[in-house]
Design an enzyme around this catalytic site. Structure first.
Site, PDB file in Angstrom:
ATOM      1  N   GLY A   7      20.913  42.986  44.737  1.00 19.10           N
ATOM      2  CA  GLY A   7      21.451  42.150  45.819  1.00 19.10           C
ATOM      3  C   GLY A   7      20.423  41.186  46.388  1.00 19.10           C
ATOM      4  O   GLY A   7      20.560  40.717  47.516  1.00 19.10           O
ATOM      5  N   LEU A  64      29.339  36.377  61.679  1.00 24.76           N
ATOM      6  CA  LEU A  64      29.538  35.830  63.030  1.00 24.76           C
ATOM      7  C   LEU A  64      28.629  34.644  63.377  1.00 24.76           C
ATOM      8  O   LEU A  64      29.124  33.551  63.687  1.00 24.76           O
ATOM      9  CB  LEU A  64      29.331  36.951  64.055  1.00 24.76           C
ATOM     10  CG  LEU A  64      29.707  36.594  65.489  1.00 24.76           C
ATOM     11  CD1 LEU A  64      31.212  36.641  65.703  1.00 24.76           C
ATOM     12  CD2 LEU A  64      29.022  37.529  66.486  1.00 24.76           C
ATOM     13  N   LEU A 101      25.681  37.913  41.501  1.00 21.73           N
ATOM     14  CA  LEU A 101      26.064  36.592  42.022  1.00 21.73           C
ATOM     15  C   LEU A 101      27.562  36.544  42.312  1.00 21.73           C
ATOM     16  O   LEU A 101      28.305  35.736  41.743  1.00 21.73           O
ATOM     17  CB  LEU A 101      25.634  35.467  41.075  1.00 21.73           C
ATOM     18  CG  LEU A 101      24.125  35.315  40.881  1.00 21.73           C
ATOM     19  CD1 LEU A 101      23.816  34.175  39.921  1.00 21.73           C
ATOM     20  CD2 LEU A 101      23.413  35.069  42.219  1.00 21.73           C
ATOM     21  N   THR A 102      28.012  37.431  43.180  1.00 18.28           N
ATOM     22  CA  THR A 102      29.374  37.337  43.702  1.00 18.28           C
ATOM     23  C   THR A 102      29.419  36.128  44.645  1.00 18.28           C
ATOM     24  O   THR A 102      28.417  35.426  44.810  1.00 18.28           O
ATOM     25  CB  THR A 102      29.746  38.597  44.506  1.00 18.28           C
ATOM     26  OG1 THR A 102      28.959  38.611  45.718  1.00 18.28           O
ATOM     27  CG2 THR A 102      29.504  39.882  43.723  1.00 18.28           C
ATOM     28  N   THR A 147      31.976  48.772  44.365  1.00 21.19           N
ATOM     29  CA  THR A 147      30.576  48.317  44.406  1.00 21.19           C
ATOM     30  C   THR A 147      29.704  49.286  45.208  1.00 21.19           C
ATOM     31  O   THR A 147      28.632  49.695  44.756  1.00 21.19           O
ATOM     32  CB  THR A 147      30.496  46.908  45.040  1.00 21.19           C
ATOM     33  OG1 THR A 147      31.223  46.013  44.212  1.00 21.19           O
ATOM     34  CG2 THR A 147      29.051  46.438  45.161  1.00 21.19           C
ATOM     35  N   ASP A 169      25.726  43.412  37.034  1.00 16.00           N
ATOM     36  CA  ASP A 169      26.588  44.152  37.970  1.00 16.00           C
ATOM     37  C   ASP A 169      26.038  45.578  38.102  1.00 16.00           C
ATOM     38  O   ASP A 169      25.824  46.248  37.076  1.00 16.00           O
ATOM     39  CB  ASP A 169      28.004  44.149  37.378  1.00 16.00           C
ATOM     40  CG  ASP A 169      29.027  44.840  38.260  1.00 16.00           C
ATOM     41  OD1 ASP A 169      28.648  45.582  39.190  1.00 16.00           O
ATOM     42  OD2 ASP A 169      30.232  44.648  37.992  1.00 16.00           O
ATOM     43  N   GLY A 192      21.385  37.796  47.963  1.00 15.29           N
ATOM     44  CA  GLY A 192      22.174  37.788  49.200  1.00 15.29           C
ATOM     45  C   GLY A 192      21.290  37.509  50.409  1.00 15.29           C
ATOM     46  O   GLY A 192      20.107  37.169  50.276  1.00 15.29           O
ATOM     47  N   LYS A 238      30.181  52.442  52.741  1.00 13.15           N
ATOM     48  CA  LYS A 238      28.717  52.533  52.928  1.00 13.15           C
ATOM     49  C   LYS A 238      28.317  53.978  53.222  1.00 13.15           C
ATOM     50  O   LYS A 238      27.315  54.473  52.702  1.00 13.15           O
ATOM     51  CB  LYS A 238      28.248  51.615  54.059  1.00 13.15           C
ATOM     52  CG  LYS A 238      28.262  50.133  53.749  1.00 13.15           C
ATOM     53  CD  LYS A 238      27.358  49.722  52.598  1.00 13.15           C
ATOM     54  CE  LYS A 238      25.883  49.866  52.906  1.00 13.15           C
ATOM     55  NZ  LYS A 238      25.064  49.298  51.790  1.00 13.15           N
ATOM     56  N   THR A 276      23.713  50.858  56.956  1.00 18.35           N
ATOM     57  CA  THR A 276      24.073  50.139  58.177  1.00 18.35           C
ATOM     58  C   THR A 276      24.343  51.096  59.336  1.00 18.35           C
ATOM     59  O   THR A 276      24.784  52.234  59.114  1.00 18.35           O
ATOM     60  CB  THR A 276      25.339  49.290  57.911  1.00 18.35           C
ATOM     61  OG1 THR A 276      25.914  48.894  59.151  1.00 18.35           O
ATOM     62  CG2 THR A 276      26.408  50.066  57.146  1.00 18.35           C
ATOM     63  N   ASP A 277      24.143  50.616  60.553  1.00 18.90           N
ATOM     64  CA  ASP A 277      24.479  51.427  61.736  1.00 18.90           C
ATOM     65  C   ASP A 277      25.986  51.682  61.831  1.00 18.90           C
ATOM     66  O   ASP A 277      26.423  52.581  62.554  1.00 18.90           O
ATOM     67  CB  ASP A 277      23.957  50.754  63.029  1.00 18.90           C
ATOM     68  CG  ASP A 277      24.535  49.375  63.303  1.00 18.90           C
ATOM     69  OD1 ASP A 277      25.296  48.848  62.461  1.00 18.90           O
ATOM     70  OD2 ASP A 277      24.241  48.826  64.385  1.00 18.90           O
ATOM     71  N   GLU A 278      26.792  50.897  61.084  1.00 18.30           N
ATOM     72  CA  GLU A 278      28.248  51.044  61.195  1.00 18.30           C
ATOM     73  C   GLU A 278      28.745  52.381  60.655  1.00 18.30           C
ATOM     74  O   GLU A 278      29.861  52.796  60.962  1.00 18.30           O
ATOM     75  CB  GLU A 278      28.960  49.880  60.484  1.00 18.30           C
ATOM     76  CG  GLU A 278      28.560  48.543  61.077  1.00 18.30           C
ATOM     77  CD  GLU A 278      29.437  47.376  60.661  1.00 18.30           C
ATOM     78  OE1 GLU A 278      30.611  47.605  60.349  1.00 18.30           O
ATOM     79  OE2 GLU A 278      28.929  46.240  60.671  1.00 18.30           O
ATOM     80  N   TYR A 336      34.808  49.120  54.884  1.00 20.65           N
ATOM     81  CA  TYR A 336      33.403  48.761  54.606  1.00 20.65           C
ATOM     82  C   TYR A 336      32.471  49.900  54.990  1.00 20.65           C
ATOM     83  O   TYR A 336      31.685  50.396  54.174  1.00 20.65           O
ATOM     84  CB  TYR A 336      33.001  47.474  55.364  1.00 20.65           C
ATOM     85  CG  TYR A 336      31.494  47.295  55.471  1.00 20.65           C
ATOM     86  CD1 TYR A 336      30.714  47.073  54.329  1.00 20.65           C
ATOM     87  CD2 TYR A 336      30.842  47.363  56.706  1.00 20.65           C
ATOM     88  CE1 TYR A 336      29.331  46.923  54.421  1.00 20.65           C
ATOM     89  CE2 TYR A 336      29.462  47.216  56.807  1.00 20.65           C
ATOM     90  CZ  TYR A 336      28.714  46.999  55.654  1.00 20.65           C
ATOM     91  OH  TYR A 336      27.342  46.863  55.754  1.00 20.65           O
ATOM     92  N   ALA A 340      33.100  52.981  55.687  1.00 20.55           N
ATOM     93  CA  ALA A 340      33.385  54.240  54.986  1.00 20.55           C
ATOM     94  C   ALA A 340      32.759  54.216  53.591  1.00 20.55           C
ATOM     95  O   ALA A 340      32.167  55.206  53.146  1.00 20.55           O
ATOM     96  CB  ALA A 340      34.894  54.467  54.888  1.00 20.55           C
TER      97      ALA A 340
END
Ligand code: NAD
Length: 305
Positions: free
Chosen positions: A7, A186, A34-35, A97, A58, A10, A150, A122-124, A146, A148
């Site tokens: 990645g 954002l 390269l998505t 992915t 990939d 990105g 991760k 991620t903190d999510e 997303y 879940a």
């Protein structure tokens, strides 16, 4: 050290490639499909650097990973589907992915005998919290496809440590901002739309709280965890800049000299997490702290776009 970066075309991965090439003697192989979110041009300036190589591939393609990964000392695994809104519309690719791809990466890395495998999360994955902050040992309560996917990838990576001795460390970072971010997220979304003279939509009441971390501060934290983190451990990396979402357009409007009429409040995102917050004592104990003032980082980001 030879570092294999998935990645790397990105947002965060490309900033991390810059960090390594500027601050270390390490060589880097970027492995990226390269998505839509990957941008090869971001790394073009390194094409003549003998320490840099790029492979288009990939992470779900085991043979492709097997053909490129062996011979590297460490893996830093950024590649993922990363946009929450897209995960509400097309969750399958997120599971493929983030979960299947991470499984292939761990499997091949374990066979190759790498010395370190940094899994970027991620903190999510902790879910939403009204008061206080999540620590690394708290249970995972992801609330979007997303997060879940991760969370699944974190558990897969940590399981490879337990079962196969893969030297995994996991980082869980808060919301990042800075140069080279795809303009669906954002801050670059607001900035690029306002620069083009469009109005920008803000979900719900604009009071959802996110903790903002400048991308180069995160790269320094990831690098410290790569070199000094304890194998099998998770490290939260947060910016200590909690702000309601509506602070962002307010500040960007101020920087660009526009007024509030450019913001339109729209129906809230489904399942929109109210607040994310993480405690970062573990990574601070390694000697890391964020050094970018939020407003200064925001000004640099606006100037970049
Ligand atoms: P990004 O969407 O900007 O970049 C993702 C990169 O992965 C792209 O270059 C893309 O081409 C590549 N990729 C996607 N699928 C692939 C596949 N199957 N095989 C190989 N490459 C593939 O993402 P980002 O914002 O740079 O996030 C990087 C990582 O950091 C992700 O794991 C994300 O979950 C995590 N993270 C991001 C943030 C944030 O605020 N952006 C915060 C915390 C954690």
């Amino acid at each position: 050290m030879r570092v294999f970066i998935t990645g790397g075309a990105g947002f965060i991965g490309s900033n991390y490639v810059r960090h390594l090439l500027a601050n270390t003697d390490d060589s880097v192989t970027v492995f990226d499909a390269l998505t839509y979110a990957g941008n090869r041009e971001t790394l073009r300036e390194f094409d003549d650097d003998p320490r840099f190589a790029f492979v288009q591939g990939d992470i779900c393609d085991r043979e492709a990973v097997r053909a490129s990964l062996p011979g590297h000392d460490a893996v830093v695994h950024f590649a993922a589907e990363s946009h929450v809104d897209r995960s509400l519309l097309d969750p399958d690719v997120f599971v493929r992915t983030n979960c299947m791809g991470t499984n292939v990466m761990c499997d091949v890395a374990a066979d190759a005998g790498v010395e370190r495998f940094v899994h970027i999360s991620t903190d999510e994955v902790y879910g939403s919290i009204d008061e206080g902050s999540f620590s690394e040992g708290d249970i995972l309560q992801p609330r979007s496809p997303y997060s879940a996917a991760k969370a699944g990838s974190d558990l897969i990576a940590l399981a490879y440590h337990e079962t196969h001795g893969l030297p995994v460390v996991v980082t869980r970072s808060s919301n990042q901002y800075g140069p080279y971010q795809f303009p669906e997220k954002l801050i670059p979304f607001f900035v690029t739309n306002l620069l083009d003279g469009h109005r920008v939509p803000l979900y719900g009441d604009g009071l959802n709280v996110r903790d903002w971390l400048f991308v180069r501060d995160n790269c320094a934290g990831v690098d410290l965890v790569l070199r000094n983190g304890t194998v099998g451990e998770v490290y939260n990396i947060g910016g200590g800049n909690e702000r309601p979402n509506r602070y962002i357009p307010d500040r960007v409007l101020e920087i660009l000299g526009r007024d509030e009429s450019s913001v339109e409040y729209v129906e809230d995102r489904k399942g929109h997490d109210r607040r994310y917050s993480i405690a970062c004592d573990k990574v601070r104990a390694l000697g890391w702290e964020p050094s970018t003032d939020f407003d200064a980082g925001l000004e640099e980001t606006v100037a970049f776009y």
